[in-house]
Design an enzyme around this catalytic site. Sequence first.
Site, PDB file in Angstrom:
ATOM      1  N   LYS A   1     -55.770  92.670   8.607  1.00 38.12           N
ATOM      2  CA  LYS A   1     -56.033  92.104   9.932  1.00 38.12           C
ATOM      3  C   LYS A   1     -55.754  93.108  11.060  1.00 38.12           C
ATOM      4  O   LYS A   1     -55.067  94.117  10.849  1.00 38.12           O
ATOM      5  CB  LYS A   1     -55.201  90.824  10.104  1.00 38.12           C
ATOM      6  CG  LYS A   1     -55.630  89.675   9.180  1.00 38.12           C
ATOM      7  CD  LYS A   1     -54.837  88.406   9.494  1.00 38.12           C
ATOM      8  CE  LYS A   1     -55.281  87.244   8.627  1.00 38.12           C
ATOM      9  NZ  LYS A   1     -54.529  86.000   8.965  1.00 38.12           N
TER      10      LYS A   1
ATOM     11  N   TYR B   1     -63.425  81.248  10.248  1.00 37.69           N
ATOM     12  CA  TYR B   1     -62.286  80.314  10.277  1.00 37.69           C
ATOM     13  C   TYR B   1     -62.707  78.895  10.702  1.00 37.69           C
ATOM     14  O   TYR B   1     -61.865  78.133  11.171  1.00 37.69           O
ATOM     15  CB  TYR B   1     -61.200  80.837  11.216  1.00 37.69           C
ATOM     16  CG  TYR B   1     -60.304  81.894  10.587  1.00 37.69           C
ATOM     17  CD1 TYR B   1     -59.552  81.608   9.445  1.00 37.69           C
ATOM     18  CD2 TYR B   1     -60.187  83.167  11.119  1.00 37.69           C
ATOM     19  CE1 TYR B   1     -58.722  82.555   8.861  1.00 37.69           C
ATOM     20  CE2 TYR B   1     -59.357  84.129  10.545  1.00 37.69           C
ATOM     21  CZ  TYR B   1     -58.629  83.810   9.417  1.00 37.69           C
ATOM     22  OH  TYR B   1     -57.795  84.752   8.851  1.00 37.69           O
TER      23      TYR B   1
ATOM     24  N   PHE C   1     -54.055  76.169  17.027  1.00 34.96           N
ATOM     25  CA  PHE C   1     -53.974  77.627  17.134  1.00 34.96           C
ATOM     26  C   PHE C   1     -55.339  78.307  17.010  1.00 34.96           C
ATOM     27  O   PHE C   1     -55.422  79.542  17.046  1.00 34.96           O
ATOM     28  CB  PHE C   1     -53.014  78.197  16.071  1.00 34.96           C
ATOM     29  CG  PHE C   1     -53.364  77.857  14.635  1.00 34.96           C
ATOM     30  CD1 PHE C   1     -54.359  78.559  13.963  1.00 34.96           C
ATOM     31  CD2 PHE C   1     -52.691  76.853  13.951  1.00 34.96           C
ATOM     32  CE1 PHE C   1     -54.686  78.260  12.649  1.00 34.96           C
ATOM     33  CE2 PHE C   1     -53.012  76.544  12.631  1.00 34.96           C
ATOM     34  CZ  PHE C   1     -54.016  77.260  11.986  1.00 34.96           C
TER      35      PHE C   1
ATOM     36  N   ARG D   1     -52.949  85.996  -3.619  1.00 42.39           N
ATOM     37  CA  ARG D   1     -52.076  85.144  -2.788  1.00 42.39           C
ATOM     38  C   ARG D   1     -50.610  85.460  -3.088  1.00 42.39           C
ATOM     39  O   ARG D   1     -49.771  85.466  -2.194  1.00 42.39           O
ATOM     40  CB  ARG D   1     -52.348  83.637  -3.046  1.00 42.39           C
ATOM     41  CG  ARG D   1     -53.714  83.116  -2.631  1.00 42.39           C
ATOM     42  CD  ARG D   1     -53.995  83.068  -1.149  1.00 42.39           C
ATOM     43  NE  ARG D   1     -53.052  82.349  -0.342  1.00 42.39           N
ATOM     44  CZ  ARG D   1     -53.331  81.881   0.889  1.00 42.39           C
ATOM     45  NH1 ARG D   1     -54.563  82.002   1.407  1.00 42.39           N
ATOM     46  NH2 ARG D   1     -52.430  81.277   1.596  1.00 42.39           N
TER      47      ARG D   1
ATOM     48  N   THR E   1     -47.939  82.232   4.355  1.00 44.64           N
ATOM     49  CA  THR E   1     -48.591  82.422   5.656  1.00 44.64           C
ATOM     50  C   THR E   1     -47.600  82.907   6.709  1.00 44.64           C
ATOM     51  O   THR E   1     -47.881  83.834   7.466  1.00 44.64           O
ATOM     52  CB  THR E   1     -49.214  81.086   6.123  1.00 44.64           C
ATOM     53  OG1 THR E   1     -50.049  80.581   5.069  1.00 44.64           O
ATOM     54  CG2 THR E   1     -50.027  81.273   7.386  1.00 44.64           C
TER      55      THR E   1
ATOM     56  N   ARG F   1     -46.980  90.335   3.381  1.00 42.93           N
ATOM     57  CA  ARG F   1     -46.651  89.682   4.655  1.00 42.93           C
ATOM     58  C   ARG F   1     -45.171  89.834   5.000  1.00 42.93           C
ATOM     59  O   ARG F   1     -44.820  90.047   6.170  1.00 42.93           O
ATOM     60  CB  ARG F   1     -47.079  88.209   4.613  1.00 42.93           C
ATOM     61  CG  ARG F   1     -48.597  88.060   4.813  1.00 42.93           C
ATOM     62  CD  ARG F   1     -49.078  86.677   4.546  1.00 42.93           C
ATOM     63  NE  ARG F   1     -50.433  86.447   5.060  1.00 42.93           N
ATOM     64  CZ  ARG F   1     -51.150  85.383   4.761  1.00 42.93           C
ATOM     65  NH1 ARG F   1     -50.671  84.437   3.968  1.00 42.93           N
ATOM     66  NH2 ARG F   1     -52.360  85.237   5.269  1.00 42.93           N
TER      67      ARG F   1
ATOM     68  N   ASN G   1     -50.262  88.032  10.807  1.00 43.81           N
ATOM     69  CA  ASN G   1     -49.618  88.127   9.494  1.00 43.81           C
ATOM     70  C   ASN G   1     -50.290  89.120   8.545  1.00 43.81           C
ATOM     71  O   ASN G   1     -50.274  88.941   7.334  1.00 43.81           O
ATOM     72  CB  ASN G   1     -49.479  86.728   8.875  1.00 43.81           C
ATOM     73  CG  ASN G   1     -50.808  86.035   8.704  1.00 43.81           C
ATOM     74  OD1 ASN G   1     -51.852  86.596   9.030  1.00 43.81           O
ATOM     75  ND2 ASN G   1     -50.785  84.830   8.160  1.00 43.81           N
TER      76      ASN G   1
ATOM     77  N   HIS H   1     -55.386  88.618   5.046  1.00 43.43           N
ATOM     78  CA  HIS H   1     -55.999  87.350   4.642  1.00 43.43           C
ATOM     79  C   HIS H   1     -56.190  87.352   3.133  1.00 43.43           C
ATOM     80  O   HIS H   1     -56.414  88.398   2.534  1.00 43.43           O
ATOM     81  CB  HIS H   1     -57.369  87.191   5.312  1.00 43.43           C
ATOM     82  CG  HIS H   1     -58.195  86.063   4.731  1.00 43.43           C
ATOM     83  ND1 HIS H   1     -58.015  84.753   5.113  1.00 43.43           N
ATOM     84  CD2 HIS H   1     -59.162  86.054   3.763  1.00 43.43           C
ATOM     85  CE1 HIS H   1     -58.857  83.977   4.420  1.00 43.43           C
ATOM     86  NE2 HIS H   1     -59.559  84.751   3.597  1.00 43.43           N
TER      87      HIS H   1
ATOM     88  N   GLU I   1     -66.620  83.702   1.158  1.00 43.04           N
ATOM     89  CA  GLU I   1     -66.085  84.683   2.110  1.00 43.04           C
ATOM     90  C   GLU I   1     -66.617  86.091   1.825  1.00 43.04           C
ATOM     91  O   GLU I   1     -66.902  86.849   2.751  1.00 43.04           O
ATOM     92  CB  GLU I   1     -64.551  84.639   2.092  1.00 43.04           C
ATOM     93  CG  GLU I   1     -64.022  83.336   2.691  1.00 43.04           C
ATOM     94  CD  GLU I   1     -62.518  83.144   2.545  1.00 43.04           C
ATOM     95  OE1 GLU I   1     -62.017  82.104   2.993  1.00 43.04           O
ATOM     96  OE2 GLU I   1     -61.837  84.032   1.980  1.00 43.04           O
TER      97      GLU I   1
END
Length: 141
Positions: free
Chosen positions: A10, A50, A58, A86, A92, A103, A113, A116, A127
């Site tokens: 990100k 998203y 948010f 993950r 998250t 993270r 964070n 993704h 995606e």
Amino acid sequence: MGNKTFAIIKPDAVKAGNTGKIYDRILQAGFNVLSAQLLKMSEVQAKGFYAVHRERPFFGDLVKFMTSGPCMVLALQKDNAVESWRKTIGATNPEDADENTIRRDFATNVQENAVHGSDSDENAEKEIAFFFSDGELLSDQ
Ligand code: IDP
Ligand code: MG
């Protein structure tokens, strides 16, 4: 069980100069990179990507953040890729993320964070297709 997932390094992580370190973690965790691209998301792309979160409080801030600078999008391959990635990235909210997760080590807060990760095989496929055409992916490594 699918063998592909979709990842983003990100804008916060790219801006902080952590792209290379996170790319290294990806390889260390045993993933093959099928494709990778640096890009700056448009507002339309971020809102589309998203869309599932559009009713969340948010959402506006998330779109602003994801369009704030360049990011790196990646298609990754490994057995059980979704779950494995993950686990590699952690929760998250970095405060809840396990030690040695990306993270925990690179995120600033619950929004900024660092990375993704897709949450299901079905979403991984969607995606990857959102950012890459079939011809841009290496065939199975
Ligand atoms: P995930 O990225 O771990 O799958 P999601 O719940 O799908 O988490 O949320 C998508 C992204 O939205 C998060 O990675 C984070 O950047 C942002 N986000 C999630 N929850 C919050 C929040 O409570 N406040 C601000 N941003 C959030
Ligand atoms: Mg998610």
